[in-house]
Design an enzyme around this catalytic site. Structure first.
Site, PDB file in Angstrom:
ATOM      1  N   ALA A  13       0.757 -10.600 -10.046  1.00 42.38           N
ATOM      2  CA  ALA A  13       0.957 -10.703  -8.597  1.00 42.38           C
ATOM      3  C   ALA A  13       1.094 -12.140  -8.102  1.00 42.38           C
ATOM      4  O   ALA A  13       2.112 -12.504  -7.500  1.00 42.38           O
ATOM      5  CB  ALA A  13      -0.196  -9.994  -7.884  1.00 42.38           C
ATOM      6  N   ARG A  24      13.315 -18.575  -3.539  1.00 41.00           N
ATOM      7  CA  ARG A  24      13.995 -18.371  -2.245  1.00 41.00           C
ATOM      8  C   ARG A  24      14.259 -19.707  -1.549  1.00 41.00           C
ATOM      9  O   ARG A  24      15.239 -19.844  -0.816  1.00 41.00           O
ATOM     10  CB  ARG A  24      13.141 -17.491  -1.329  1.00 41.00           C
ATOM     11  CG  ARG A  24      13.004 -16.046  -1.788  1.00 41.00           C
ATOM     12  CD  ARG A  24      12.272 -15.204  -0.749  1.00 41.00           C
ATOM     13  NE  ARG A  24      11.968 -13.888  -1.263  1.00 41.00           N
ATOM     14  CZ  ARG A  24      10.785 -13.508  -1.742  1.00 41.00           C
ATOM     15  NH1 ARG A  24       9.768 -14.377  -1.726  1.00 41.00           N
ATOM     16  NH2 ARG A  24      10.594 -12.291  -2.207  1.00 41.00           N
ATOM     17  N   CYS A  47      -4.282  -1.864  -9.535  1.00 41.85           N
ATOM     18  CA  CYS A  47      -5.084  -0.914  -8.759  1.00 41.85           C
ATOM     19  C   CYS A  47      -4.678   0.533  -9.024  1.00 41.85           C
ATOM     20  O   CYS A  47      -5.453   1.455  -8.761  1.00 41.85           O
ATOM     21  CB  CYS A  47      -4.952  -1.213  -7.268  1.00 41.85           C
ATOM     22  SG  CYS A  47      -5.547  -2.846  -6.788  1.00 41.85           S
ATOM     23  N   ARG A  74      17.121 -13.490 -11.143  1.00 34.89           N
ATOM     24  CA  ARG A  74      16.956 -14.412 -10.011  1.00 34.89           C
ATOM     25  C   ARG A  74      16.701 -15.845 -10.502  1.00 34.89           C
ATOM     26  O   ARG A  74      16.127 -16.652  -9.774  1.00 34.89           O
ATOM     27  CB  ARG A  74      15.813 -13.935  -9.131  1.00 34.89           C
ATOM     28  CG  ARG A  74      15.990 -12.501  -8.636  1.00 34.89           C
ATOM     29  CD  ARG A  74      14.898 -12.089  -7.694  1.00 34.89           C
ATOM     30  NE  ARG A  74      14.976 -12.839  -6.449  1.00 34.89           N
ATOM     31  CZ  ARG A  74      13.979 -12.920  -5.566  1.00 34.89           C
ATOM     32  NH1 ARG A  74      12.841 -12.331  -5.818  1.00 34.89           N
ATOM     33  NH2 ARG A  74      14.135 -13.609  -4.451  1.00 34.89           N
ATOM     34  N   VAL A  84      -0.232 -18.976 -23.155  1.00 35.10           N
ATOM     35  CA  VAL A  84      -0.499 -20.405 -23.009  1.00 35.10           C
ATOM     36  C   VAL A  84      -1.871 -20.680 -23.600  1.00 35.10           C
ATOM     37  O   VAL A  84      -2.876 -20.070 -23.209  1.00 35.10           O
ATOM     38  CB  VAL A  84      -0.435 -20.836 -21.538  1.00 35.10           C
ATOM     39  CG1 VAL A  84      -0.840 -22.310 -21.393  1.00 35.10           C
ATOM     40  CG2 VAL A  84       0.974 -20.627 -20.988  1.00 35.10           C
ATOM     41  N   ASN A 317      -1.290 -11.576  -3.952  1.00 32.69           N
ATOM     42  CA  ASN A 317       0.074 -11.646  -3.428  1.00 32.69           C
ATOM     43  C   ASN A 317       0.199 -12.679  -2.309  1.00 32.69           C
ATOM     44  O   ASN A 317       1.193 -13.406  -2.232  1.00 32.69           O
ATOM     45  CB  ASN A 317       0.514 -10.267  -2.938  1.00 32.69           C
ATOM     46  CG  ASN A 317       0.989  -9.377  -4.068  1.00 32.69           C
ATOM     47  OD1 ASN A 317       2.091  -9.530  -4.562  1.00 32.69           O
ATOM     48  ND2 ASN A 317       0.140  -8.457  -4.495  1.00 32.69           N
ATOM     49  N   TYR A 438      -6.776   7.137  20.855  1.00 32.45           N
ATOM     50  CA  TYR A 438      -7.581   8.355  20.895  1.00 32.45           C
ATOM     51  C   TYR A 438      -6.707   9.575  21.122  1.00 32.45           C
ATOM     52  O   TYR A 438      -5.823   9.587  21.981  1.00 32.45           O
ATOM     53  CB  TYR A 438      -8.633   8.310  22.015  1.00 32.45           C
ATOM     54  CG  TYR A 438      -9.143   9.689  22.367  1.00 32.45           C
ATOM     55  CD1 TYR A 438      -9.955  10.385  21.472  1.00 32.45           C
ATOM     56  CD2 TYR A 438      -8.772  10.308  23.558  1.00 32.45           C
ATOM     57  CE1 TYR A 438     -10.385  11.677  21.766  1.00 32.45           C
ATOM     58  CE2 TYR A 438      -9.202  11.593  23.861  1.00 32.45           C
ATOM     59  CZ  TYR A 438     -10.009  12.279  22.961  1.00 32.45           C
ATOM     60  OH  TYR A 438     -10.426  13.554  23.241  1.00 32.45           O
ATOM     61  N   TRP A 446     -15.252   8.421  21.651  1.00 34.16           N
ATOM     62  CA  TRP A 446     -15.783   7.153  21.158  1.00 34.16           C
ATOM     63  C   TRP A 446     -15.584   7.124  19.646  1.00 34.16           C
ATOM     64  O   TRP A 446     -16.208   7.896  18.918  1.00 34.16           O
ATOM     65  CB  TRP A 446     -17.270   7.004  21.502  1.00 34.16           C
ATOM     66  CG  TRP A 446     -17.514   6.560  22.916  1.00 34.16           C
ATOM     67  CD1 TRP A 446     -17.685   7.358  24.006  1.00 34.16           C
ATOM     68  CD2 TRP A 446     -17.585   5.210  23.376  1.00 34.16           C
ATOM     69  NE1 TRP A 446     -17.862   6.591  25.122  1.00 34.16           N
ATOM     70  CE2 TRP A 446     -17.809   5.267  24.779  1.00 34.16           C
ATOM     71  CE3 TRP A 446     -17.482   3.964  22.754  1.00 34.16           C
ATOM     72  CZ2 TRP A 446     -17.941   4.117  25.557  1.00 34.16           C
ATOM     73  CZ3 TRP A 446     -17.616   2.826  23.537  1.00 34.16           C
ATOM     74  CH2 TRP A 446     -17.835   2.905  24.915  1.00 34.16           C
TER      75      TRP A 446
END
Length: 465
Positions: A13, A24, A47, A74, A84, A317, A438, A446
């Site tokens: 991520a 970009r 996750c 890209r 590494v 992220n 509500y 409430w």
């Protein structure tokens, strides 16, 4: 002018978000990007692993947001199965080992470096803890190894060590797989990310699901056969000070630690939890051209006012976006977190944000606590379910310090209201005036969070009297 060289260590991520954002902002002629990932997968949702293991979602492909080929298209030089092994900060280079070609080693130079090495499952130094059939669950390779182990198991008994988020989610996944599951938790209640009184509600739900949960269980060893060694070396049981629990597979659910061995060897600054320390721009402190993000860093807790290690993909992220913007010549910061998380056991939703009681005490705060039982919808509307909300408020000021919510449908995401209030530094009295949506199918007149805020306001006033 030659293009600057950006090297990224870690291809999930934070690392690939940084690579994508930097690309970009800067073309290949301005910035070359080389990323190293030691596993078989990149840009995936860790996750989602419990739901893949449990058979609720397909995997691993469904959990991958972007493939290596898409990144390379890209102009990001993403090198998979490459580890590494050393950072040479003075020489501006990293040593790598090719895990697919006989361990061939080489050096790659950099002008700018991003460390996104993630975290590793806690694996205590116990006898048998590294035996076949004992699994941490941190990445897709781990998920695939666990599924292979389940397929090879001779029986249907599973032991999960630890009842944090991963432990509880994996226990439910194994139940879905048809396993008899025992969870061994050293604390008095599961979900140490909640206060014990709220964790007790989770314990009840686990029992209803058929999960045997042993509390106060200090694990001493994983047995692998008669005398500790079976013919194939696989785990066969887990022992505690008080008993032995048969197991055909063992899952570690004790949480994670920052994976910062490379950083530590290079002399980079680490915090109390072992995570890298960064500034608001996610730059490693004291190092102009090194950034770090994701599960390998400590983040600033806006409520407690100190650094903490919180391993969440949402943070990773965002870190990557901030790093990529700064590497690419822009400006962005990551101000900190309030510690929001949500999970579930079957249909029981579990959420928290801000501080627990023990964390508030550790921060030197004086506080009041309230717990209310409300409902997810108007009481007369079909399908209404109970919900427990616990709230902590600073004793003198009434500032909201934390909220925990346990309930069925519609409970978990209510924590976002409290997360916004924490970020804004609101008091519980200010919260009572929030204009929340509500209608009878969605909430009582409430909302349960506002009911807790009203009760907390009264407790603050009484404490000051």
């Amino acid at each position: 002018m030659a293009a600057e060289r950006l090297v990224i260590v870690g291809g999930d991520a934070a690392g690939m978000a940084a690579a994508s954002q930097a690309r970009r902002l800067k073309r290949p002629g301005e910035l070359t990007i080389t990323a190293f990932e030691r596993s078989h997968f990149t840009s995936y949702s860790a996750c989602g692993i419990p739901y893949w293991v449990g058979g609720e979602v397909d995997g691993p492909d469904a959990l991958i947001a972007r493939t290596p080929e898409e990144h390379r298209a890209r102009d990001i030089d993403l090198r998979m199965r490459t580890e590494v092994t050393e950072l040479d900060l003075d020489g501006g280079r990293v040593r790598t080992r090719d895990l697919e070609n006989g361990g061939r080693e080489s050096w790659t130079g950099f002008d700018k470096l991003v460390l996104a090495t993630g975290a590793r499952p806690i694996r205590p130094p116990l006898p048998g803890i590294d035996a076949p059939g004992v699994h941490g669950v941190q990445n897709l390779d781990d998920g695939r190894a666990l599924l292979d182990s389940l397929a090879a198991a001779e029986g249907r008994r599973a032991v999960v060590i630890g009842a944090g988020y991963i432990g509880v989610e994996m226990a439910e996944a194994l139940v879905h797989r048809g396993y008899d599951v025992t969870v061994l938790e050293q604390r008095e209640q599961p979900m140490s990310t909640l206060d014990p009184d709220m964790g007790a509600l989770v314990h009840e739900a686990m029992c209803e699901l058929g999960i045997e949960t042993v509390r106060g269980a200090a694990v001493t060893a994983v047995l692998t056969g008669e005398g500790g060694t079976s013919p194939n070396g696989r785990a066969r049981a887990v022992t505690t000070k008080d008993g032995t629990y048969p197991a055909d597979v063992v899952v570690l659910g004790m949480g994670v630690r920052p994976e910062t061995s490379l950083a530590a060897a290079a002399g980079l600054p680490l915090g109390d939890s072992g995570g890298l320390l960064t500034d608001l721009a996610m730059r490693v402190r004291g190092h102009e051209n090194i950034w770090a993000g994701g599960d390998c860093v400590e983040v600033f807790d806006l409520v407690a006012g100190r650094e903490r290690h919180i391993a969440l993909g949402t943070h990773a992220n965002k870190h990557g976006q901030v790093i990529g913007t700064n590497v690419g010549g822009g400006y962005a910061t990551f101000p900190g977190v309030v510690g929001t998380a949500v999970s579930k056991v079957c249909d029981l939703e579990i959420a928290r944000t801000g501080l627990l009681e023990r964390q508030a005490r550790a921060a030197g705060l004086r506080f009041v606590t309230v717990t209310v039982e409300s409902t997810s919808r108007a009481g007369y509307y079909p399908g209404t379910r109970p919900m427990h909300v616990k709230m902590l408020a600073e004793r003198r000021t009434g500032r909201l310090l934390g909220t925990q919510i346990v309930g069925r449908e519609g409970a978990g995401k209510r924590v976002d209201v409290a997360a916004v209030a924490l970020t804004a530094g609101m008091t519980v009295e200010q919260m009572t005036a929030l204009d929340l949506g509500y209608a009878p199918p969605f909430s009582p007149v409430w909302d349960p969070v506002l009911v807790a805020a009203r009760k907390a306001t009264a407790a603050v006033r009484a404490a000051g009297a």
